[in-house]
Design a protein around this motif. Structure first.
Motif, mmCIF file in Angstrom:
data_model
loop_
_atom_site.group_PDB
_atom_site.id
_atom_site.type_symbol
_atom_site.label_atom_id
_atom_site.label_comp_id
_atom_site.label_asym_id
_atom_site.label_seq_id
_atom_site.Cartn_x
_atom_site.Cartn_y
_atom_site.Cartn_z
ATOM 1 N N GLU A 240 0.835 -1.212 0.000
ATOM 2 C CA GLU A 240 0.000 0.000 0.000
ATOM 3 C C GLU A 240 0.868 1.260 0.000
ATOM 4 O O GLU A 240 0.555 2.244 -0.679
ATOM 5 N N TRP A 241 1.974 1.218 0.755
ATOM 6 C CA TRP A 241 2.894 2.365 0.802
ATOM 7 C C TRP A 241 3.457 2.660 -0.586
ATOM 8 O O TRP A 241 3.510 3.803 -1.023
ATOM 9 N N GLN A 242 3.871 1.609 -1.268
ATOM 10 C CA GLN A 242 4.429 1.803 -2.598
ATOM 11 C C GLN A 242 3.375 2.310 -3.570
ATOM 12 O O GLN A 242 3.657 3.151 -4.424
ATOM 13 N N LEU A 243 2.162 1.795 -3.447
ATOM 14 C CA LEU A 243 1.084 2.229 -4.337
ATOM 15 C C LEU A 243 0.760 3.698 -4.112
ATOM 16 O O LEU A 243 0.634 4.475 -5.063
ATOM 17 N N HIS A 244 0.662 4.112 -2.855
ATOM 18 C CA HIS A 244 0.303 5.504 -2.541
ATOM 19 C C HIS A 244 1.424 6.484 -2.883
ATOM 20 O O HIS A 244 1.162 7.579 -3.390
ATOM 21 N N THR A 245 2.667 6.108 -2.588
ATOM 22 C CA THR A 245 3.781 7.056 -2.749
ATOM 23 C C THR A 245 4.386 7.065 -4.150
ATOM 24 O O THR A 245 5.163 7.961 -4.484
ATOM 25 N N MET A 246 4.077 6.020 -4.969
ATOM 26 C CA MET A 246 4.538 5.952 -6.359
ATOM 27 C C MET A 246 6.058 5.822 -6.486
ATOM 28 O O MET A 246 6.628 6.194 -7.510
ATOM 29 N N VAL A 247 6.712 5.292 -5.477
ATOM 30 C CA VAL A 247 8.161 5.144 -5.536
ATOM 31 C C VAL A 247 8.535 3.769 -6.089
ATOM 32 O O VAL A 247 7.679 2.904 -6.266
ATOM 33 N N ARG A 248 9.811 3.570 -6.327
ATOM 34 C CA ARG A 248 10.305 2.286 -6.831
ATOM 35 C C ARG A 248 10.355 1.260 -5.702
ATOM 36 O O ARG A 248 10.455 1.637 -4.529
ATOM 37 N N PRO A 249 10.338 -0.040 -6.038
ATOM 38 C CA PRO A 249 10.345 -1.083 -5.003
ATOM 39 C C PRO A 249 11.494 -0.956 -4.003
ATOM 40 O O PRO A 249 11.283 -1.085 -2.798
ATOM 41 N N SER A 250 12.705 -0.691 -4.485
ATOM 42 C CA SER A 250 13.851 -0.604 -3.572
ATOM 43 C C SER A 250 13.745 0.615 -2.661
ATOM 44 O O SER A 250 14.160 0.571 -1.496
ATOM 45 N N GLU A 251 13.182 1.709 -3.180
ATOM 46 C CA GLU A 251 13.039 2.926 -2.390
ATOM 47 C C GLU A 251 12.013 2.733 -1.284
ATOM 48 O O GLU A 251 12.171 3.239 -0.166
ATOM 49 N N ALA A 252 10.959 1.985 -1.601
ATOM 50 C CA ALA A 252 9.924 1.714 -0.597
ATOM 51 C C ALA A 252 10.433 0.751 0.462
ATOM 52 O O ALA A 252 10.307 0.994 1.670
ATOM 53 N N ALA A 253 11.039 -0.358 0.018
ATOM 54 C CA ALA A 253 11.491 -1.391 0.953
ATOM 55 C C ALA A 253 12.544 -0.865 1.920
ATOM 56 O O ALA A 253 12.614 -1.298 3.073
ATOM 57 N N GLY A 254 13.373 0.085 1.477
ATOM 58 C CA GLY A 254 14.451 0.602 2.317
ATOM 59 C C GLY A 254 14.093 1.858 3.097
ATOM 60 O O GLY A 254 14.978 2.490 3.681
ATOM 61 N N ALA A 255 12.819 2.217 3.151
ATOM 62 C CA ALA A 255 12.405 3.440 3.854
ATOM 63 C C ALA A 255 12.798 3.398 5.330
ATOM 64 O O ALA A 255 12.638 2.379 6.004
ATOM 65 N N LYS A 256 13.319 4.514 5.827
ATOM 66 C CA LYS A 256 13.749 4.613 7.221
ATOM 67 C C LYS A 256 12.858 5.599 7.979
ATOM 68 O O LYS A 256 12.375 6.580 7.422
ATOM 69 N N TRP A 257 12.699 5.328 9.258
ATOM 70 C CA TRP A 257 11.907 6.254 10.087
ATOM 71 C C TRP A 257 12.580 7.629 10.139
ATOM 72 O O TRP A 257 11.884 8.653 10.226
ATOM 73 N N SER A 258 13.905 7.659 10.059
ATOM 74 C CA SER A 258 14.620 8.938 10.115
ATOM 75 C C SER A 258 14.341 9.810 8.887
ATOM 76 O O SER A 258 14.615 11.015 8.908
ATOM 77 N N GLU A 259 13.802 9.200 7.828
ATOM 78 C CA GLU A 259 13.494 9.952 6.606
ATOM 79 C C GLU A 259 12.106 10.599 6.660
ATOM 80 O O GLU A 259 11.763 11.409 5.797
ATOM 81 N N ILE A 260 11.327 10.219 7.660
ATOM 82 C CA ILE A 260 9.952 10.723 7.768
ATOM 83 C C ILE A 260 9.934 12.035 8.535
ATOM 84 O O ILE A 260 10.437 12.130 9.654
ATOM 85 N N ASP A 261 9.359 13.058 7.912
ATOM 86 C CA ASP A 261 9.222 14.385 8.534
ATOM 87 C C ASP A 261 7.731 14.655 8.737
ATOM 88 O O ASP A 261 7.052 15.191 7.853
ATOM 89 N N LEU A 262 7.219 14.285 9.914
ATOM 90 C CA LEU A 262 5.782 14.450 10.182
ATOM 91 C C LEU A 262 5.410 15.903 10.445
ATOM 92 O O LEU A 262 4.235 16.271 10.309
ATOM 93 N N ASP A 263 6.383 16.742 10.814
ATOM 94 C CA ASP A 263 6.083 18.166 11.023
ATOM 95 C C ASP A 263 5.634 18.812 9.713
ATOM 96 O O ASP A 263 4.775 19.695 9.702
ATOM 97 N N ASN A 264 6.246 18.366 8.612
ATOM 98 C CA ASN A 264 5.895 18.929 7.306
ATOM 99 C C ASN A 264 5.173 17.930 6.410
ATOM 100 O O ASN A 264 4.962 18.195 5.227
ATOM 101 N N ASN A 265 4.828 16.770 6.994
ATOM 102 C CA ASN A 265 4.129 15.721 6.238
ATOM 103 C C ASN A 265 4.884 15.378 4.951
ATOM 104 O O ASN A 265 4.338 15.427 3.848
ATOM 105 N N GLN A 266 6.145 14.994 5.116
ATOM 106 C CA GLN A 266 6.979 14.675 3.964
ATOM 107 C C GLN A 266 7.855 13.454 4.261
ATOM 108 O O GLN A 266 8.217 13.194 5.404
ATOM 109 N N TRP A 267 8.165 12.753 3.210
ATOM 110 C CA TRP A 267 9.134 11.659 3.277
ATOM 111 C C TRP A 267 10.324 12.105 2.434
ATOM 112 O O TRP A 267 10.205 12.328 1.229
#
Length: 412
Positions: A240-267
């Motif tokens: 579902e994450w990959q479908l919603h974000t439209m990223v490549r499989p490797s980019e989705a699978a390797g997502a890190k919590w440190s990359e998530i910016d909830l203050d600005n709602n951005q990855w």
């Protein structure tokens, strides 16, 4: 009158005995047999260096390993060099240096040097796949060969068994990689020209198979299948994450919590994890934030959003989503990467700006000026696009999508 040196005989050379001090026997034209106190004998060539009056010696080798006749042949060659104002000792040293360089510059070593540059331009997963293909198919046969000894016939013979098995995509990738390595060797001065430029012509071209994907009106059925599928929560969230974000499989699978910016709602995906080695920002929607909330109790205390099943300290394999889709009955119908194509088709049909869609897909804009301009301006337009896409997926998931909202035109 100049002293005439009487040439040595084989008997004289053989019977020359050791004395209290080293001594020399002269054969003429610079050739000398040196006899040491331990009885060992070596051939020397004594000469004047070109352009200067300084005398020099060149060791030809030991007797009897080198016979009198062979020593005379070496003397002839040395004198031929001197006639061209070439110092025979310097010539020999340069030849030995080149030989040593040739032996040290094996194909595998040059490939390793090339790879150090190449991997800065590609994702870590792709780099791993690239190097593994060389280890598996190329290095066993060609790895120890000097780069200067690599030829087209030799390389074609190595690749032929792979082509015979029908693995033409592998053949295509290998020939491309081999040419990149040889071009690197040319550009670093190891060889004058690549001998592998045309080797792809020796093999059949792989048939073009478009990446399996779905048509926009098949999205509701996909979401229904995912919701009923017997898969792990992390795998469901990854799809579902990959479908919603439209990223490549490797980019989705390797997502890190440190990359998530909830203050600005951005990855914020760093350049080293992107295919094109360029930072990519993905606006987060209500739906993607809900996915994060589902993952928080599972992996919030870890580095990766989607931890691997066997080793939670590592991220899920990029093929995890593909394997799950295959088990759901989408074999040869849809692959994880095909979800990007599904998003692109849907958004284009809905009338969104093509440039905004391309930016959302992290495709490189070839116009450098537009790239710098788009980076800022398109983010807000992409945010609207991402909101619409997530809402569209949710409607498909809840069954509220009315025949794919045909006729609806939203300009992002």
């Amino acid at each position: 009158m100049a002293k005439i040196t009487k040439p040595l005989t084989n008997t004289e050379v053989k019977q020359a005995k050791a004395k209290d001090k080293p001594y020399k026997l002269f054969d003429g034209a610079g050739l000398v047999l040196k006899v040491r106190v331990n009885g060992s004998k070596s051939w020397l060539f004594m000469y004047k260096k070109p352009f200067v009056t300084k005398r020099a010696e060149l060791v030809f080798g030991m007797y009897p390993s080198i016979s009198l006749a062979e020593a005379r042949e070496l003397r002839t060659k040395a004198n031929e060099l001197l006639s061209k104002d070439i110092d025979p000792k310097e010539h020999k040293d340069e030849f030995n240096r080149q030989q040593q360089e040739t032996l040290s510059n094996t194909f595998e070593q040059v490939a390793a040097n090339w790879f150090q540059v190449k991997k800065t331009e590609i994702s870590a997963d792709y780099a791993k796949d690239l190097w593994r293909s060389l280890e598996l198919h190329i290095f066993p046969a060609l790895g120890k060969h000097p780069i200067s000894k690599i030829t087209a016939p030799l390389t074609i013979d190595v690749i032929k068994p792979i082509a015979a098995k029908g693995s033409l995509e592998t053949v295509k990738r290998l020939t491309q990689r081999l040419n990149e390595i040889m071009n690197y060797a040319v550009n670093t001065g190891l060889i004058h020209a690549s001998p592998l430029t045309g080797i792809k012509a020796a093999f059949k071209k792989p048939e073009k198979n478009h990446m399996p994907t779905l048509t926009p009106d098949q999205l509701p059925e996909l979401m229904k299948t995912i919701s009923y599928a017997s898969i792990k929560i992390v795998t469901r969230c990854l799809i579902e994450w990959q479908l919603h974000t439209m990223v490549r499989p490797s980019e989705a699978a390797g997502a890190k919590w440190s990359e998530i910016d909830l203050d600005n709602n951005q990855w914020l995906i760093p350049a080293e994890r992107m295919k094109k080695k360029r930072d990519h920002t993905v606006p987060l929607t209500k739906q993607t934030i809900e996915i994060l909330e589902r993952l928080q109790p599972i992996s919030g205390h870890r580095e990766y959003l989607f931890p691997a099943d066997r080793d939670p300290k590592r991220h899920a394999n990029e093929s995890t989503a593909n394997a799950a889709l295959k088990r759901m009955g989408y074999h040869k119908k849809l692959v994880a990467h095909g979800m990007r194509a599904l998003a692109s088709t849907t958004l284009n049909e809905q009338g969104f700006d093509g440039d905004v869609i391309e930016a959302a897909l992290a495709h490189i804009d070839q116009n450098e000026v537009r790239r710098a301009y788009n980076r800022a301006e398109y983010l807000e337009r992409r945010r609207k696009l991402m909101y619409w896409w997530s809402e569209h997926i949710e409607q498909a998931q809840t069954g509220k999508l009315n025949k794919y909202n045909k006729g609806l035109k939203i300009i992002g």
